[in-house]
Design a protein around this motif. Structure first.
Motif, PDB file in Angstrom:
ATOM      1  N   VAL A 258      21.597  17.356   4.239  1.00 19.04           N
ATOM      2  CA  VAL A 258      22.211  17.152   5.549  1.00 19.04           C
ATOM      3  C   VAL A 258      23.729  17.022   5.431  1.00 19.04           C
ATOM      4  O   VAL A 258      24.262  16.655   4.383  1.00 19.04           O
ATOM      5  N   TRP A 259      24.373  17.348   6.532  1.00 24.95           N
ATOM      6  CA  TRP A 259      25.769  16.973   6.726  1.00 24.95           C
ATOM      7  C   TRP A 259      25.764  15.667   7.510  1.00 24.95           C
ATOM      8  O   TRP A 259      25.097  15.561   8.536  1.00 24.95           O
ATOM      9  N   ARG A 260      26.490  14.678   7.024  1.00 26.62           N
ATOM     10  CA  ARG A 260      26.612  13.404   7.729  1.00 26.62           C
ATOM     11  C   ARG A 260      27.967  13.371   8.426  1.00 26.62           C
ATOM     12  O   ARG A 260      29.007  13.511   7.774  1.00 26.62           O
ATOM     13  N   THR A 261      27.942  13.210   9.740  1.00 26.43           N
ATOM     14  CA  THR A 261      29.180  13.218  10.509  1.00 26.43           C
ATOM     15  C   THR A 261      29.149  12.101  11.539  1.00 26.43           C
ATOM     16  O   THR A 261      28.151  11.381  11.661  1.00 26.43           O
ATOM     17  N   VAL A 262      30.239  11.941  12.269  1.00 27.11           N
ATOM     18  CA  VAL A 262      30.347  10.860  13.262  1.00 27.11           C
ATOM     19  C   VAL A 262      30.792  11.467  14.585  1.00 27.11           C
ATOM     20  O   VAL A 262      31.752  12.242  14.634  1.00 27.11           O
ATOM     21  N   VAL A 263      30.090  11.125  15.646  1.00 24.60           N
ATOM     22  CA  VAL A 263      30.369  11.647  16.979  1.00 24.60           C
ATOM     23  C   VAL A 263      30.679  10.486  17.914  1.00 24.60           C
ATOM     24  O   VAL A 263      30.028   9.441  17.857  1.00 24.60           O
ATOM     25  N   THR A 264      31.674  10.670  18.765  1.00 22.39           N
ATOM     26  CA  THR A 264      31.988   9.685  19.798  1.00 22.39           C
ATOM     27  C   THR A 264      31.397  10.177  21.111  1.00 22.39           C
ATOM     28  O   THR A 264      31.717  11.260  21.583  1.00 22.39           O
ATOM     29  N   VAL A 265      30.523   9.352  21.682  1.00 23.00           N
ATOM     30  CA  VAL A 265      29.835   9.716  22.921  1.00 23.00           C
ATOM     31  C   VAL A 265      30.395   8.877  24.058  1.00 23.00           C
ATOM     32  O   VAL A 265      30.480   7.646  23.933  1.00 23.00           O
ATOM     33  N   PRO A 266      30.803   9.470  25.173  1.00 26.50           N
ATOM     34  CA  PRO A 266      31.312   8.678  26.303  1.00 26.50           C
ATOM     35  C   PRO A 266      30.290   7.651  26.759  1.00 26.50           C
ATOM     36  O   PRO A 266      29.102   7.947  26.880  1.00 26.50           O
TER      37      PRO A 266
END
Length: 520
Positions: free
Chosen positions: A157-165
């Motif tokens: 997997v690619w581990r990433t970070v997302v900002t959700v409104p």
């Protein structure tokens, strides 16, 4: 979020294969130090790779070591596969005083054999994660390769970070795992471990605070407890906030018109939680290293939540909307959030599926025990979670019968792992209440409880101190990142055995409590 199959801790029977060589047995016994324990654990992996599901491409790094007075040791190790971190690949080697391997705690089912070469680029993976969650890539966050060993079939997997409104004003930071070949979201969990709901702005009354003098002013910074401090976010969501200072070292007025009032509650909650862990378990601070964290109060605008963030190593507290909820700076909430930090530095329970429910349950359990330990006259100890948050004082969760909130599970079922982690936590909360207090009707500190059992049994409680000791030892010694409820039963039984002996009243009560919530 996926449902995880149950994988119990591997208990190794005594056999010639696990006996120390004759030459080692004849040697003078060595004092068992953490370094020696790690060396022995590393040797055990080399000699008994199958017990650890270890492959030739695996390497292991120390996470934590506990050496018992007897010389027995428990070594928690993180796994890397072909240089990539393995989510759910951590192991705990349990060694006798002679160094012989007695048991292994693990989640990973078999040695890894998958390719470590992605066919999807990091940029495309980050974009896929953002689209799937309806958010944006988090500024400054990197996208890195890892192996997710929690599914039955491990995934690169690619581990990433997302900002959700977040309409409520939270930061909405979410960790996302994206299949490195297909771009499909494999798992996700919040960076901020939140309390579901909100609470009133009660204050803890007039309490002592340890502060720091700087020049002619005082700072709301505790020099006794690792320099823990509290900042004013002034309804912002970005940044660290401004450290609270005062001219006369008298903080707050007990009214919400004074910005310092909720800061007093937050700072006091941290101090009480620190003292609880230190006095009960000898743990100095969240990470056990004597270093403090910090609080952000007045976080967001009408923000109905509180949380712990590993990223900032801090707690955040919203003021509530003032209509249904008030400030979230209550004593049990503070203990709850700090315990998320303890969990992240020990078992590292992944915040989804059954392990996520256990993560929340541990915070509810120890937040409750902090409330009892504090013995604060303004907030008497109870088994109600966040009862001082809603303006009408309706608890967020009920430990004696979790189903009373209308959403939480009081009994385990195969669907529990699909629930929101705040609701799947009910299974662990119920088991703890039965272990500490018992089934049926009880009144504690003026609050009436009536705890059912899922199997029609009667459970006799052993008290908060013993139940807390069992769950703490299980969390810090026998649980790993992917532990589910079946494994939690095994972990607490192992802890009860170590503390009180197999077949003891405490051991039998632990077994009975889990059976009573359908975890057998």
């Amino acid at each position: 979020m996926r449902t995880r199959a149950i994988v119990t801790a591997t208990t190794l029977a005594a056999s010639a294969a696990f006996a120390a060589p004759a030459a080692a047995q004849a040697a003078e016994p060595q004092p068992v130090t953490p370094a020696l324990a790690v060396s022995r654990a590393t040797e055990a992996i080399g000699a008994h790779g199958a017990a650890f599901a270890a492959a030739g491409s695996d390497t292991f790094a120390q996470r934590g070591v506990l050496v018992e007075k007897s010389g027995a040791s428990h070594v928690h190790l993180d796994r890397a596969y072909r240089g990539l971190p393995v989510i759910g690949g951590d192991v705990i080697a349990h060694l006798g005083s002679s160094g012989a391997l007695s048991a292994v705690t693990k989640t990973q089912r078999a040695p890894l054999t998958l390719s470590a070469v992605p066919t999807l680029s990091a940029a495309k993976a980050a974009g896929a994660a953002a689209r799937a969650l309806g958010g944006t890539a988090t500024p400054g966050a990197s996208t890195t390769l890892a192996v997710d060993a929690l599914p039955a079939t491990p995934v690169l997997v690619w581990r990433t970070v997302v900002t959700v409104p977040d309409p409520a004003g939270g930061d909405g930071v979410t960790h996302v795992l994206v299949d490195a070949h297909t771009g499909k979201v494999v798992d996700k969990w919040a960076d901020v471990h939140t309390v579901e709901g909100s609470g009133t702005g009660y204050n803890v009354g007039t309490v002592p605070l340890d502060t720091t003098k700087s020049g002619s002013t005082y700072q709301l910074k505790d020099p006794v407890r690792g320099g823990t401090y509290t900042t004013d976010m002034n309804n912002r969501r970005i940044g660290q906030g401004t450290l609270f200072t005062d001219a006369d070292n008298v903080w707050g007025t007990g009214t919400l018109s004074n910005d310092q009032t909720v800061a007093v509650d937050a700072q006091y909650s941290v101090a009480e939680t620190w003292d609880f862990y230190l006095e009960k378990f000898g743990r100095s601070g969240i990470a056990g290293d004597g270093k403090g964290s910090y609080n952000k109060v007045h976080y967001g605008n009408r923000y109905n939540n509180a949380g712990w963030s590993d990223t900032c190593f801090c707690m955040i507290y919203g003021d509530g909307d003032g209509t249904t909820f008030g400030p979230f700076t209550s004593l049990d909430v503070g203990g709850h959030e700090m315990t998320h930090g303890v969990t992240s530095r020990t078992a590292g329970l992944v915040y989804s599926g059954e392990s996520g429910g256990l993560n929340e349950s541990m915070s509810d359990i120890f937040g409750t025990l902090v409330e009892f330990h504090s013995n604060n006259t303004k907030d008497v100890g109870d088994y109600l979670i966040g009862e001082n948050i809603a303006l009408d004082h309706t608890p967020l969760r009920f430990m004696d019968d979790p189903s009373k909130d209308g959403s939480s599970a009081k009994c385990w079922s195969s669907n529990v792992g699909n629930l929101n982690v705040h609701y799947s936590s009910g299974v662990g909360n119920h088991a703890f209440f039965l272990l500490a207090v018992g089934s049926g009707a009880h009144t504690v500190n003026g609050v009436a409880y009536d705890s059912p059992t899922c199997n029609g049994s009667t459970v006799t409680g052993i008290g908060n101190d013993k139940a807390g000791a069992i769950f703490y030892k299980a969390l810090t010694t026998y649980m790993s990142s992917g532990t589910n409820y079946a494994q939690a039963r095994t972990a607490t039984l192992n802890a009860a055995r170590d503390l009180y002996g197999t077949g003891s009243t405490e051991y039998n009560a632990t077994a009975a409590a889990w059976s009573a919530v359908s975890v057998g």
